[in-house]
Design a protein around this motif. Sequence first.
Motif, PDB file in Angstrom:
ATOM      1  N   ARG A   6       0.811  -1.214   0.000  1.00 61.62           N
ATOM      2  CA  ARG A   6       0.000   0.000   0.000  1.00 61.62           C
ATOM      3  C   ARG A   6       0.841   1.259   0.000  1.00 61.62           C
ATOM      4  O   ARG A   6       0.332   2.346  -0.171  1.00 61.62           O
ATOM      5  CB  ARG A   6      -0.930   0.015   1.208  1.00 61.62           C
ATOM      6  CG  ARG A   6      -1.952  -1.116   1.147  1.00 61.62           C
ATOM      7  CD  ARG A   6      -2.919  -1.021   2.275  1.00 61.62           C
ATOM      8  NE  ARG A   6      -2.219  -1.093   3.543  1.00 61.62           N
ATOM      9  CZ  ARG A   6      -2.754  -0.782   4.710  1.00 61.62           C
ATOM     10  NH1 ARG A   6      -3.987  -0.375   4.786  1.00 61.62           N
ATOM     11  NH2 ARG A   6      -2.065  -0.887   5.815  1.00 61.62           N
ATOM     12  N   HIS A  44      -0.947   5.832   9.363  1.00 64.96           N
ATOM     13  CA  HIS A  44      -2.332   6.286   9.408  1.00 64.96           C
ATOM     14  C   HIS A  44      -3.260   5.072   9.475  1.00 64.96           C
ATOM     15  O   HIS A  44      -3.885   4.705   8.481  1.00 64.96           O
ATOM     16  CB  HIS A  44      -2.660   7.140   8.180  1.00 64.96           C
ATOM     17  CG  HIS A  44      -1.870   8.391   8.114  1.00 64.96           C
ATOM     18  ND1 HIS A  44      -0.648   8.470   7.475  1.00 64.96           N
ATOM     19  CD2 HIS A  44      -2.107   9.617   8.636  1.00 64.96           C
ATOM     20  CE1 HIS A  44      -0.182   9.695   7.597  1.00 64.96           C
ATOM     21  NE2 HIS A  44      -1.046  10.412   8.296  1.00 64.96           N
ATOM     22  N   LEU A  46      -6.499   2.848  10.007  1.00 62.17           N
ATOM     23  CA  LEU A  46      -7.908   3.153   9.798  1.00 62.17           C
ATOM     24  C   LEU A  46      -8.623   3.402  11.124  1.00 62.17           C
ATOM     25  O   LEU A  46      -8.446   2.642  12.082  1.00 62.17           O
ATOM     26  CB  LEU A  46      -8.593   2.002   9.067  1.00 62.17           C
ATOM     27  CG  LEU A  46      -8.228   1.819   7.604  1.00 62.17           C
ATOM     28  CD1 LEU A  46      -8.906   0.571   7.046  1.00 62.17           C
ATOM     29  CD2 LEU A  46      -8.616   3.036   6.794  1.00 62.17           C
ATOM     30  N   PHE A  47      -9.388   4.471  11.164  1.00 59.42           N
ATOM     31  CA  PHE A  47     -10.238   4.808  12.306  1.00 59.42           C
ATOM     32  C   PHE A  47      -9.462   5.028  13.600  1.00 59.42           C
ATOM     33  O   PHE A  47     -10.002   4.870  14.683  1.00 59.42           O
ATOM     34  CB  PHE A  47     -11.321   3.741  12.520  1.00 59.42           C
ATOM     35  CG  PHE A  47     -12.058   3.403  11.263  1.00 59.42           C
ATOM     36  CD1 PHE A  47     -12.835   4.347  10.617  1.00 59.42           C
ATOM     37  CD2 PHE A  47     -11.946   2.148  10.700  1.00 59.42           C
ATOM     38  CE1 PHE A  47     -13.510   4.032   9.435  1.00 59.42           C
ATOM     39  CE2 PHE A  47     -12.613   1.830   9.524  1.00 59.42           C
ATOM     40  CZ  PHE A  47     -13.403   2.776   8.888  1.00 59.42           C
ATOM     41  N   GLN A  48      -8.179   5.372  13.497  1.00 60.42           N
ATOM     42  CA  GLN A  48      -7.348   5.636  14.664  1.00 60.42           C
ATOM     43  C   GLN A  48      -6.531   6.892  14.415  1.00 60.42           C
ATOM     44  O   GLN A  48      -6.372   7.340  13.286  1.00 60.42           O
ATOM     45  CB  GLN A  48      -6.405   4.472  14.943  1.00 60.42           C
ATOM     46  CG  GLN A  48      -7.107   3.186  15.273  1.00 60.42           C
ATOM     47  CD  GLN A  48      -6.117   2.051  15.470  1.00 60.42           C
ATOM     48  OE1 GLN A  48      -4.965   2.263  15.791  1.00 60.42           O
ATOM     49  NE2 GLN A  48      -6.573   0.827  15.263  1.00 60.42           N
TER      50      GLN A  48
END
Length: 82
Positions: A6, A44, A46-48
């Motif tokens: 990614r 980064h 997710l959702f944190q």
Amino acid sequence: MAQAERRTGAHKSGRALRAELSEAQLDTLAELERYGWELKFIRHPLFQDPVAVLMDPDRKDCAVLARDGVLQAQHRLRLRGH
């Protein structure tokens, strides 16, 4: 099953990375840089909240710089080998 890569080839500049840090993190980073520590990247999840990762002067270990400016040498990050 292997996970798809990614990461992109473009690295953020030091200025761009610093723009994501809190005031407390910037203060601590400025002090640590006097001793050779370096801000390597910001994860980064997710959702944190973002996770700032610093490398020690010997380039042997890393630590997490928490939002409140506390350096966390004992962390649960899983990093790939170089």
